[in-house]
Design an enzyme around this catalytic site. Structure first.
Site, PDB file in Angstrom:
ATOM      1  N   CYS A 113      -1.732   1.508  34.149  1.00  0.00           N
ATOM      2  CA  CYS A 113      -2.614   1.138  35.275  1.00  0.00           C
ATOM      3  C   CYS A 113      -1.852   0.540  36.442  1.00  0.00           C
ATOM      4  CB  CYS A 113      -3.681   0.151  34.808  1.00  0.00           C
ATOM      5  SG  CYS A 113      -4.727   0.809  33.515  1.00  0.00           S
ATOM      6  N   HIS A 258      -7.154  -4.690  40.299  1.00  0.00           N
ATOM      7  CA  HIS A 258      -7.288  -3.487  39.465  1.00  0.00           C
ATOM      8  C   HIS A 258      -8.729  -3.389  38.984  1.00  0.00           C
ATOM      9  CE1 HIS A 258      -6.782  -0.472  36.510  1.00  0.00           C
ATOM     10  NE2 HIS A 258      -6.780  -1.279  35.466  1.00  0.00           N
ATOM     11  N   ASN A 288     -12.621   2.462  34.922  1.00  0.00           N
ATOM     12  CA  ASN A 288     -11.198   2.165  35.105  1.00  0.00           C
ATOM     13  C   ASN A 288     -10.442   3.499  35.199  1.00  0.00           C
ATOM     14  OD1 ASN A 288      -8.510   1.506  34.801  1.00  0.00           O
ATOM     15  ND2 ASN A 288      -8.824   0.066  33.119  1.00  0.00           N
TER      16      ASN A 288
HETATM   17  N1  COA Z   1     -21.970  -0.578  23.064  1.00  0.00           N
HETATM   18  C1  COA Z   1     -22.606  -1.431  22.255  1.00  0.00           C
HETATM   19  N2  COA Z   1     -21.964  -2.316  21.480  1.00  0.00           N
HETATM   20  C2  COA Z   1     -20.630  -2.323  21.542  1.00  0.00           C
HETATM   21  C3  COA Z   1     -19.887  -1.465  22.360  1.00  0.00           C
HETATM   22  C4  COA Z   1     -20.623  -0.555  23.138  1.00  0.00           C
HETATM   23  N3  COA Z   1     -20.030   0.321  23.982  1.00  0.00           N
HETATM   24  N4  COA Z   1     -18.573  -1.713  22.214  1.00  0.00           N
HETATM   25  C5  COA Z   1     -18.459  -2.709  21.323  1.00  0.00           C
HETATM   26  N5  COA Z   1     -19.709  -3.080  20.909  1.00  0.00           N
HETATM   27  C6  COA Z   1     -20.074  -4.109  19.961  1.00  0.00           C
HETATM   28  C7  COA Z   1     -18.958  -4.412  18.991  1.00  0.00           C
HETATM   29  O1  COA Z   1     -18.954  -3.492  17.923  1.00  0.00           O
HETATM   30  C8  COA Z   1     -19.332  -5.802  18.555  1.00  0.00           C
HETATM   31  O2  COA Z   1     -20.339  -5.708  17.573  1.00  0.00           O
HETATM   32  P1  COA Z   1     -20.346  -6.717  16.314  1.00  0.00           P
HETATM   33  O3  COA Z   1     -20.489  -8.089  16.916  1.00  0.00           O
HETATM   34  O4  COA Z   1     -21.506  -6.243  15.532  1.00  0.00           O
HETATM   35  O5  COA Z   1     -19.021  -6.526  15.651  1.00  0.00           O
HETATM   36  C9  COA Z   1     -19.953  -6.413  19.798  1.00  0.00           C
HETATM   37  O6  COA Z   1     -20.312  -5.320  20.643  1.00  0.00           O
HETATM   38  C10 COA Z   1     -19.028  -7.327  20.548  1.00  0.00           C
HETATM   39  O7  COA Z   1     -17.771  -6.674  20.651  1.00  0.00           O
HETATM   40  P2  COA Z   1     -16.580  -7.327  21.393  1.00  0.00           P
HETATM   41  O8  COA Z   1     -15.379  -6.472  21.233  1.00  0.00           O
HETATM   42  O9  COA Z   1     -16.486  -8.766  20.980  1.00  0.00           O
HETATM   43  O10 COA Z   1     -17.107  -7.276  22.874  1.00  0.00           O
HETATM   44  P3  COA Z   1     -16.458  -7.875  24.143  1.00  0.00           P
HETATM   45  O11 COA Z   1     -17.404  -8.819  24.754  1.00  0.00           O
HETATM   46  O12 COA Z   1     -15.038  -8.332  23.933  1.00  0.00           O
HETATM   47  O13 COA Z   1     -16.396  -6.578  25.077  1.00  0.00           O
HETATM   48  C11 COA Z   1     -14.815  -5.032  25.959  1.00  0.00           C
HETATM   49  C12 COA Z   1     -15.580  -5.486  24.722  1.00  0.00           C
HETATM   50  C13 COA Z   1     -13.930  -3.872  25.564  1.00  0.00           C
HETATM   51  C14 COA Z   1     -15.827  -4.580  26.989  1.00  0.00           C
HETATM   52  C15 COA Z   1     -13.973  -6.225  26.507  1.00  0.00           C
HETATM   53  O14 COA Z   1     -13.225  -6.796  25.471  1.00  0.00           O
HETATM   54  C16 COA Z   1     -13.080  -5.806  27.624  1.00  0.00           C
HETATM   55  O15 COA Z   1     -13.541  -5.465  28.693  1.00  0.00           O
HETATM   56  N6  COA Z   1     -11.737  -5.880  27.420  1.00  0.00           N
HETATM   57  C17 COA Z   1     -10.773  -5.503  28.430  1.00  0.00           C
HETATM   58  C18 COA Z   1     -10.551  -4.020  28.361  1.00  0.00           C
HETATM   59  C19 COA Z   1      -9.846  -3.471  29.562  1.00  0.00           C
HETATM   60  O16 COA Z   1     -10.297  -3.660  30.673  1.00  0.00           O
HETATM   61  N7  COA Z   1      -8.762  -2.735  29.318  1.00  0.00           N
HETATM   62  C20 COA Z   1      -7.993  -2.095  30.313  1.00  0.00           C
HETATM   63  C21 COA Z   1      -7.087  -3.047  30.990  1.00  0.00           C
HETATM   64  S1  COA Z   1      -6.025  -2.230  32.084  1.00  0.00           S
END
Ligand code: COA
Length: 331
Positions: A113, A258, A288
């Site tokens: 990225c 970003h 993204n």
């Molecule tokens: N829809 C519904 N539920 C979802 C889901 C989706 N698309 N993706 C994950 N979940 C669920 C998980 O399974 C989890 O369920 P559980 O509690 O039963 O285990 C719950 O939602 C919470 O998951 P979690 O991973 O704790 O969510 P989060 O709040 O951390 O959000 C991201 C997940 C990926 C959105 C977040 O971590 C994020 O944005 N990270 C940065 C990623 C990024 O930008 N990467 C690129 C950088 S260049």
């Protein structure tokens, strides 16, 4: 030493829109969850047969047109991509052929990225030293082909697209109205590479049926950890850019972070005390787009009139590696 100016920008987004609603038909997810956790409402997806160099080509043509230059004027083209069209040759070579940029030296850079800001920094060095004059820096991604569409925590985040900027030497002394790159700042920490990677597809892992079955050739991410690192890194890089220029956030007119996730952007803005009206956001429309995120946002910000003569623009980037950085530009 010469200063580098932005002569033109362009972007290209494939026409096919994939909404959260569309994804919820193939996966256990929903629009409310995706919007509340990421701010993303929809993303663009390539058409059948549309490739990374095709997207790069369309964005590049627009940047050339904006700069009133032709492919023959290009001394170099740097393509930032984590989704190259082929393993060999570089996507930059395929772009060179499409544009017929006969004089251009070309190569890809693999900084995920952050590739566009790294590319801009590299181009800035060639131009400052007087080695080269016109360098096209392109970010182009076909993320939809490297996502695991069974993994709801990653596939919802990304989209396809391309953006480009044509850099060249400013007049000496720089004329008012020239968009001058004041500084670029690049950082990395490879020890955390496992948090965001595509384990197979290189030379480290055998290409076995099991590898494909497990999806090891696709993006694998520890979202929570990446979330934390992205905020810390972009805040640090922004502060360093401002400190070195003896500026504060109050001097900044527009901040382009970003475009990964609105929660990440909000957290950075809070830490930098950056008011909402100074931040450019389009992640809701495109998700993204990795290496294309900053040049697409920059091009849209310009076309929307968000930058006026004399404005100070701060850019912050972060991605797999980890590699991150920042740039300050005087508009
Ligand atoms: N829809 C519904 N539920 C979802 C889901 C989706 N698309 N993706 C994950 N979940 C669920 C998980 O399974 C989890 O369920 P559980 O509690 O039963 O285990 C719950 O939602 C919470 O998951 P979690 O991973 O704790 O969510 P989060 O709040 O951390 O959000 C991201 C997940 C990926 C959105 C977040 O971590 C994020 O944005 N990270 C940065 C990623 C990024 O930008 N990467 C690129 C950088 S260049």
């Amino acid at each position: 030493m010469r200063k580098t100016t932005i002569l033109g920008t362009g972007s290209y987004l494939p026409s096919k829109v994939l909404t959260n609603q569309d994804i919820s038909k193939i996966l256990d997810t929903n629009d409310e969850w995706i919007v509340s956790r990421t701010g993303i409402r929809e993303r663009r997806i390539v058409a059948e047969g549309e490739t990374c160099s095709d997207l790069a080509y369309h964005a590049s043509l627009k940047a050339l047109e904006d700069a009133e230059l032709t492919p023959n004027d290009l001394d170099m083209m740097i393509v930032a991509t984590l989704t190259p069209e082929k393993r060999l040759p570089s996507t930059a070579c395929l772009l060179q052929d499409k544009l017929q940029a006969k004089k251009a030296a070309v190569y890809d850079i693999g900084v995920a990225c952050s590739g566009f800001v790294y590319g801009m920094s590299i181009a800035d060095q060639y131009i400052q030293t007087g080695t080269l004059n016109h360098i096209l820096v392109v970010g182009s991604e076909v993320m939809s082909k490297v996502l695991n569409w069974k993994d709801r925590s990653t596939c919802i985040l990304f989209g396809d697209g391309a953006g480009a900027a044509l850099l060249g030497p400013a007049k000496t002394p720089a004329k008012t109205g020239e968009k001058i790159i004041l500084s670029t700042h690049l950082f990395s920490n490879g020890s955390l590479y496992r948090l965001l990677e595509m384990p197979a597809g290189g030379t480290a892992m055998e290409w076995t049926p099991d590898v494909f079955e497990q999806g090891y050739h696709l993006v694998k991410m520890d979202g929570k950890q990446v979330f934390r690192e992205a905020i810390e890194s972009m805040v640090d890089a922004s502060k360093i850019a401002l400190q070195k220029a003896h500026k504060t956030m109050e001097d900044v007119n527009l901040f382009i972070p970003h475009q990964a996730n609105t929660r990440i952007i909000d957290a950075i803005a809070k830490r930098l005390k950056c008011p909402e009206e100074k931040i450019f956001v389009n992640v809701d429309k495109y998700g993204n787009t990795s290496g294309a995120s900053i040049p697409i946002a920059l091009d849209e910000a310009i076309k929307q009139g968000r930058l006026k003569k004399g404005d100070l623009l701060l850019i912050a980037t972060f991605g797999a590696g980890f590699a991150w950085g920042s740039a300050l530009i005087r508009w």
